[in-house]
Design a protein around this motif. Structure first.
Motif, PDB file in Angstrom:
ATOM      1  N   SER A  21      42.305  46.669  25.271  1.00 28.66           N
ATOM      2  CA  SER A  21      42.362  46.227  23.848  1.00 28.66           C
ATOM      3  C   SER A  21      41.253  45.697  22.824  1.00 28.66           C
ATOM      4  N   GLU A  22      41.604  46.003  21.830  1.00 26.46           N
ATOM      5  CA  GLU A  22      40.109  45.457  20.764  1.00 26.46           C
ATOM      6  C   GLU A  22      40.928  44.575  20.162  1.00 26.46           C
ATOM      7  N   THR A  64      43.384  37.715  16.947  1.00 24.29           N
ATOM      8  CA  THR A  64      44.103  38.970  16.272  1.00 24.29           C
ATOM      9  C   THR A  64      43.480  40.378  16.934  1.00 24.29           C
ATOM     10  N   MET A  65      44.827  41.091  17.183  1.00 28.52           N
ATOM     11  CA  MET A  65      44.703  42.377  17.472  1.00 28.52           C
ATOM     12  C   MET A  65      44.382  43.676  17.040  1.00 28.52           C
ATOM     13  N   MET A  66      43.094  44.529  16.942  1.00 32.46           N
ATOM     14  CA  MET A  66      42.852  45.126  16.051  1.00 32.46           C
ATOM     15  C   MET A  66      43.954  46.335  16.661  1.00 32.46           C
ATOM     16  N   PRO A  67      43.768  47.847  15.876  1.00 24.89           N
ATOM     17  CA  PRO A  67      44.385  48.847  16.224  1.00 24.89           C
ATOM     18  C   PRO A  67      43.343  50.290  17.137  1.00 24.89           C
ATOM     19  N   LYS A  68      43.744  50.176  17.670  1.00 27.71           N
ATOM     20  CA  LYS A  68      42.867  51.677  18.348  1.00 27.71           C
ATOM     21  C   LYS A  68      41.951  51.880  17.726  1.00 27.71           C
ATOM     22  N   LYS A 104      36.152  44.924  22.813  1.00 31.10           N
ATOM     23  CA  LYS A 104      36.620  45.468  23.642  1.00 31.10           C
ATOM     24  C   LYS A 104      37.211  44.930  24.735  1.00 31.10           C
ATOM     25  N   THR A 136      38.904  50.936  16.349  1.00 34.85           N
ATOM     26  CA  THR A 136      37.810  50.075  15.324  1.00 34.85           C
ATOM     27  C   THR A 136      36.944  50.397  16.232  1.00 34.85           C
ATOM     28  N   TYR A 137      37.496  49.472  17.674  1.00 33.89           N
ATOM     29  CA  TYR A 137      35.547  48.845  17.846  1.00 33.89           C
ATOM     30  C   TYR A 137      34.789  49.789  17.729  1.00 33.89           C
TER      31      TYR A 137
END
Length: 116
Positions: free
Chosen positions: A60-61, A99-103, A71, A105-106
């Motif tokens: 998860s990012e 916050t969890m970012m969309p896949k 990550k 992003t990292y």
């Protein structure tokens, strides 16, 4: 005997009417207003954050409350190990994840930083 207190003052005054339900509507209305304006949204946000933290998995990012993007590499009940750059890891408390970012992003951010 009545030379200290006059008869008019000593006579029982009519009992004052206590405010009925009409007198309680305004304070109750204020309480209901504050519940819907402040308490309910705050409890909904807390519930959503708790669900987000429970749904977090490896890969998860996320963004921490300090603004660090990373990550998830490893996690347990209390701590999360984040990769913030290539072979650079930090360990943060689980509740500090904001916050969890969309896949992707990292990966996009690290590519942009690597070019500079």
């Amino acid at each position: 005997m009545s030379f200290f207190i006059s008869d008019a003052v000593a006579a029982a005054a009519p009992a004052a009417q206590s405010p009925g339900i009409e007198g309680m509507l305004f304070p109750l209305g204020i309480l209901v207003f504050f519940y819907f304006l402040f308490l309910r949204p705050q409890s909904k946000r807390a519930k959503e954050k708790k669900e987000m933290i429970a749904a977090m998995t490896k890969g998860s990012e996320v963004v921490t409350s300090g603004g660090i993007l990373g990550k998830v590499v490893d996690l347990d009940e209390n701590f999360v190990k984040l990769e913030v750059c290539e072979n650079t890891f930090i360990q943060v408390q689980r509740h500090s994840i904001d916050t969890m970012m969309p896949k992707g992003t990292y990966k996009a951010i690290t590519k942009k930083v690597a070019k500079v």
